[in-house]
Scaffold this motif. Structure first.
Motif, short mmCIF file in Angstrom:
data_model
loop_
_atom_site.label_atom_id
_atom_site.label_comp_id
_atom_site.label_asym_id
_atom_site.label_seq_id
_atom_site.Cartn_x
_atom_site.Cartn_y
_atom_site.Cartn_z
N GLY A 25 22.15 2.56 -41.88
CA GLY A 25 22.15 2.60 -43.34
C GLY A 25 23.02 1.53 -43.98
O GLY A 25 23.54 0.63 -43.32
N GLU A 26 23.20 1.67 -45.29
CA GLU A 26 23.96 0.70 -46.07
C GLU A 26 25.42 0.69 -45.65
O GLU A 26 26.03 1.73 -45.41
CB GLU A 26 23.85 1.04 -47.55
N ASN A 34 29.20 -8.44 -49.09
CA ASN A 34 29.21 -7.28 -48.19
C ASN A 34 28.11 -7.37 -47.13
O ASN A 34 28.35 -7.16 -45.94
CB ASN A 34 29.07 -5.98 -48.98
N GLU A 35 26.90 -7.67 -47.57
CA GLU A 35 25.80 -7.75 -46.61
C GLU A 35 25.97 -8.93 -45.66
O GLU A 35 25.66 -8.84 -44.47
CB GLU A 35 24.46 -7.86 -47.36
N ALA A 60 27.87 4.94 -51.07
CA ALA A 60 27.41 3.57 -51.21
C ALA A 60 28.38 2.79 -52.09
O ALA A 60 29.01 3.34 -52.99
CB ALA A 60 26.02 3.54 -51.84
N LYS A 87 28.04 -0.35 -57.79
CA LYS A 87 27.19 -1.43 -58.31
C LYS A 87 27.86 -2.18 -59.47
O LYS A 87 27.33 -3.17 -59.96
CB LYS A 87 25.86 -0.85 -58.77
#
Length: 364
Positions: free
Chosen positions: A31-32, A41-42, A177, A180
């Motif tokens: 998952g994330e 982050n990614e 998560a 945002k």
């Protein structure tokens, strides 16, 4: 002999049972990725680093090495467990002469209650080949079936490997998560990185994150906040709500004071090519021994004078430029460990000053 073997078997069985009764969760599982407090982050992926791998070829080695330390990173999760365990390994020594192991290499856990208040959790810890923290006998007033949200702050001056979070089998557990919201991105020195907080939650960037309940990214690098063009180009990649430039403590050397105006002007120009986010320039917080040493006073006042002149010139040309003075920071006499780095008191005073200033900029 048979009696001894029997006792050994019972002990081994008990150890297996205890281990089996704990469910372990790896933040870098499926998952994330739930690591917060960083940009890219990614791209960074399954590492507790603060910069992407490609930055190693861009910045100086000293800065890159510091970016592999997990200062300002945090993980949020929700659980109803009465016991939370954290285990991980680190990449270097546990402590420094002026900063304890709990700040350099420890973690710090806070629970958010039903009213949204962050409550500190006291844990038992041990430092060995594997660092272990245990938070026991946790209670949840007015909790939901899924429990409450927790925030786990990672070590300030160490790299982290192989982290897992454990709760009793059958307990609810889920990682949160990443937010945002556009973060407050802080570029600074050892003080921003967290020296010399007694534990990670007391670093001023982490106090600020809790006070604002807003994402904060710590790009403080001990001895290496030098206003370099290469780093400003990385900084300009971030989608910030506010940029904080707090580098004056690393610009006091005689061969650097004269670089402040040029480097700052160039850096701000680079940021403005990519972003219209507000930019906050911050004066040197001061060497608190200045009250009995004119030499100490002179060292930080000359950097602040240069920064002030730079700001006066730039504010006529750059929209959204803000300034925080030495007086606004307002550190007290006992706010530093060694005349440079903040005590927990100093960290709190730093965060108080920043929260007031940022609230006026972002939430007028």
């Amino acid at each position: 002999m048979k009696h001894s073997l029997g006792i050994l078997a019972v002990l081994l069985w008990s150890s297996v049972q205890i281990f089996a009764q704990t469910d372990w969760y790896n933040p870098f599982g499926k998952g994330e990725i739930p690591v917060q407090g960083r940009c890219w982050n990614e791209e960074i992926g399954a590492k507790y680093h603060r910069l992407p791998d490609r930055a190693e070829k861009v910045v100086r080695k000293a800065l890159w090495d510091l970016s592999c330390q997990s200062a300002g990173l945090y993980i949020k999760f929700k659980t109803n467990a009465s016991k939370i365990q954290v285990k991980y390994t680190v990449t270097s020594g546990f402590s420094m002469p002026h900063m304890p192991a709990t700040g350099v290499s420890g973690v710090d856990l806070y629970m958010k209650d039903a009213d949204g208040q962050a409550l500190w959790c006291a844990g038992k810890y041990s430092f060995g080949d594997t660092v272990r923290y245990t938070y026991d006998n946790l209670t949840y007033p007015r909790q939901s079936d899924k429990g409450n949200e927790f925030c786990l702050y990672l070590p300030l001056y160490n790299g982290v490997n192989l982290m897992e979070i454990g709760v009793p089998a059958g307990s609810h557990f889920e990682f949160a998560a990443p937010s945002k919201k556009k973060p407050v991105v802080i570029y600074g020195t050892s003080i921003a990185q967290g020296a010399c907080a007694s534990r990670p939650g007391m670093a001023w960037t982490n106090i600020l994150q809790r006070k604002l309940d807003f994402p904060v990214v710590n790009l403080g690098f001990s001895g290496n906040g030098r206003l370099e063009e290469e780093f400003f180009r990385l900084l300009a990649e971030t989608d910030a709500s506010l940029f904080v430039i707090d580098c004056m403590p690393n610009m006091t050397e005689d061969d650097r004071v004269g670089l402040i105006a040029d480097r700052m002007a160039k850096g701000i120009r680079i940021l403005r090519e990519k972003s219209q986010a507000p930019i906050l320039l911050v004066e040197h917080d001061g060497y608190m021994g200045y009250r009995v040493s004119d030499a100490e006073r002179s060292r930080f006042e000359k950097t602040n004078e240069q920064l002030r002149l730079c700001y006066q010139e730039l504010k006529q040309k750059v929209d959204g430029l803000y300034y925080m003075t030495f007086e606004e920071l307002g550190l007290s006499m006992d706010s530093q460990v060694d005349g440079v780095h903040a005590t927990d008191l100093g960290m709190f005073q730093y965060a108080e000053a920043y929260s007031r200033k940022i609230a006026k900029i972002l939430f007028p």
